[in-house]
Write a protein that holds these residues in place. Structure first.
Motif, mmCIF file in Angstrom:
data_model
loop_
_atom_site.group_PDB
_atom_site.id
_atom_site.type_symbol
_atom_site.label_atom_id
_atom_site.label_comp_id
_atom_site.label_asym_id
_atom_site.label_seq_id
_atom_site.Cartn_x
_atom_site.Cartn_y
_atom_site.Cartn_z
ATOM 1 N N LYS A 172 0.811 -1.227 0.000
ATOM 2 C CA LYS A 172 0.000 0.000 0.000
ATOM 3 C C LYS A 172 0.842 1.274 0.000
ATOM 4 O O LYS A 172 0.354 2.349 -0.290
ATOM 5 C CB LYS A 172 -0.850 0.056 1.284
ATOM 6 N N ARG A 191 1.871 2.325 2.836
ATOM 7 C CA ARG A 191 1.242 2.939 4.016
ATOM 8 C C ARG A 191 2.309 3.312 5.040
ATOM 9 O O ARG A 191 3.200 2.504 5.333
ATOM 10 C CB ARG A 191 0.270 1.938 4.633
ATOM 11 N N SER A 200 -7.778 -0.678 4.124
ATOM 12 C CA SER A 200 -8.413 -0.649 2.808
ATOM 13 C C SER A 200 -7.376 -1.006 1.735
ATOM 14 O O SER A 200 -6.196 -0.691 1.872
ATOM 15 C CB SER A 200 -9.000 0.734 2.562
ATOM 16 N N ASN A 254 -6.252 -0.033 -1.086
ATOM 17 C CA ASN A 254 -5.849 0.984 -2.065
ATOM 18 C C ASN A 254 -4.402 1.378 -1.811
ATOM 19 O O ASN A 254 -3.872 1.115 -0.734
ATOM 20 C CB ASN A 254 -6.735 2.234 -1.902
ATOM 21 N N SER A 312 -10.471 4.958 -1.247
ATOM 22 C CA SER A 312 -10.625 3.542 -0.908
ATOM 23 C C SER A 312 -11.341 2.804 -2.044
ATOM 24 O O SER A 312 -12.156 3.387 -2.743
ATOM 25 C CB SER A 312 -11.430 3.396 0.381
ATOM 26 N N GLU A 361 -15.753 3.692 4.881
ATOM 27 C CA GLU A 361 -15.173 2.778 5.842
ATOM 28 C C GLU A 361 -15.949 2.776 7.166
ATOM 29 O O GLU A 361 -16.848 3.571 7.383
ATOM 30 C CB GLU A 361 -13.708 3.161 6.127
ATOM 31 N N HIS A 414 -5.680 11.880 2.253
ATOM 32 C CA HIS A 414 -6.506 10.702 2.044
ATOM 33 C C HIS A 414 -7.474 10.894 0.894
ATOM 34 O O HIS A 414 -7.791 12.018 0.543
ATOM 35 C CB HIS A 414 -7.369 10.538 3.300
HETATM 36 MG MG MG Z 1 -7.706 3.370 4.207
#
Ligand code: MG
Ligand code: AMP
Length: 364
Positions: free
Chosen positions: A58, A60, A145, A147, A153, A182, A238
């Motif tokens: 991701k 992330r 999520s 993505n 998302s 979400e 986001h």
């Molecule tokens: Mg997310």
């Protein structure tokens, strides 16, 4: 890596069809799967290796923890230290469903899942495929999520494929997610209860159980790289398409005036301007409607006034929101003017996502 897609009917699938996903997760691999909110990218919540792969695929930030998904309350007992009585009641009322609750984490959950926090965020999804996957594995699944970080998302398997193709081995495709935003993330302590992230379960529904619950407000906090806010996800950009988003919030009259003035302000600078139209009774002048530079995007289309959300249409906005934000980029729109909606019920989660996606917010 080749990314395989398996199509499953959520109302008619067999456990054999889940076997490949189960085998992968048992081998510390990661799999994208549907939930009722958005698609998740999951791996064993007991496996550091798997969780590291999720962060990497991701992109992330490693200080943004994941939600752990369970299929029954027995599984909850195995991953948290205590389940206070009032929270057990909350679980019984809202699970399975789009509500995530923070618990004191047990040692069985590796630190990497919670980004070093001593709380773990847990939810029981209601999607039949997600539930069957977790139940059959008998392992809780850590899943954010599915993505790429900062992107909207995914609510369809093709969104996952577009973001993560070549980075993950398997996507289970079971059509679009019906909640579309979400889960609601809440923190309930003895002294207070707060919504850290508004989502699929509304503030109004929670208030009937937790009358004092309020929405966490981060306005007065300064976020720096080494400061960990209550919910780390809050500090990140986001839900953003590549297009610039301008969100307009206020009365019908204010929106009508602002949409026109913003449209003409940007008309010469931009190639294609989208207007995300959510209310039938907001008038867009025919001069704009007929302009080849204007791309109207109709979403939910409420009959009601701005301040009285019609719930059915607001739910439709939630369901279509992220795929609309993604479609904007495919259509080469470079600026979208968005009509804000009321924050009632699911509107709170929708406006939260739109504000995060927006580069500019214009309020009455
Ligand atoms: Mg997310
Ligand atoms: P996502 O995985 O994209 O649905 O995001 C999960 C959200 O839950 C993020 O905003 C996280 O910051 C939040 N979250 C997960 N675990 C915790 C935790 N232990 N404490 C506070 N927030 C959490």
């Amino acid at each position: 890596m080749l990314t395989k897609i398996i199509r499953l009917d959520p109302l008619n699938f067999s456990l054999e069809q889940l076997q490949e996903a189960i085998n992968l997760i048992r081998k510390d691999e990661i799999v994208a799967f549907p939930t009722e909110t958005v698609y998740g990218l999951g791996g064993s919540a007991f496996s550091e290796t798997a969780v590291r792969k999720i962060y990497k695929a991701k992109g992330r930030p490693s200080d943004n923890p994941m939600i752990v998904h369970i299929s029954d309350l027995e599984m909850l007992s195995s991953i948290v230290n205590i389940i206070p009585e009032n929270i057990r009641k909350l679980c019984e009322r809202f699970w399975p469903g789009p509500l995530t609750i923070l618990f004191e984490k047990s040692e069985k959950i590796p630190d990497i899942v919670t980004a070093g926090l001593n709380t773990v965020a847990v939810r029981m999804p209601s999607h039949p495929i997600a539930l069957a996957l977790i139940k059959t594995l008998r392992i809780p699944i850590a899943a954010p999520s599915a993505n790429l970080s900062t992107r909207p998302s995914p609510t369809e398997a093709k969104h996952v494929f577009n973001d993560l193709q070549g980075k993950i081995p398997l996507i289970i495709d079971s059509g679009s997610c019906n909640v579309g935003v979400e889960s609601t993330v809440i923190d309930v302590h003895k002294g207070y209860s707060v919504i850290l992230r508004p989502g699929g379960v509304s503030l109004e529904d929670l208030k009937s159980f937790l009358p004092m619950i309020e929405v966490f407000n981060n306005k007065n906090k300064e976020f720096s790289n080494d400061f960990k806010p209550l919910t780390p996800g809050l500090k990140y950009r986001h839900y953003s398409p590549k297009a610039e988003i301008i969100l307009v919030e206020g009365s019908k009259k204010f929106l009508e005036e602002k949409i026109v003035s913003l449209y003409f302000k940007y008309r010469l600078q931009k190639k294609l301007i989208g207007i995300l139209h959510t209310h039938k009774n907001i008038q867009i002048p025919s001069e704009i409607l007929n302009d080849p530079k204007c791309k109207m995007i109709y979403l939910g289309l409420m009959d009601s006034d701005i301040d009285t959300n019609n719930l059915i249409n607001a739910n439709k906005i939630a369901e279509g929101l992220f795929s609309t934000l993604r479609a904007v980029d495919n259509q080469k729109i470079d600026l979208v003017i968005v009509e804000g909606i009321s924050e009632k019920e699911i509107g709170l989660a929708i406006m939260n996502r739109l504000r995060k996606a927006a580069s500019k917010i214009i309020k009455e």
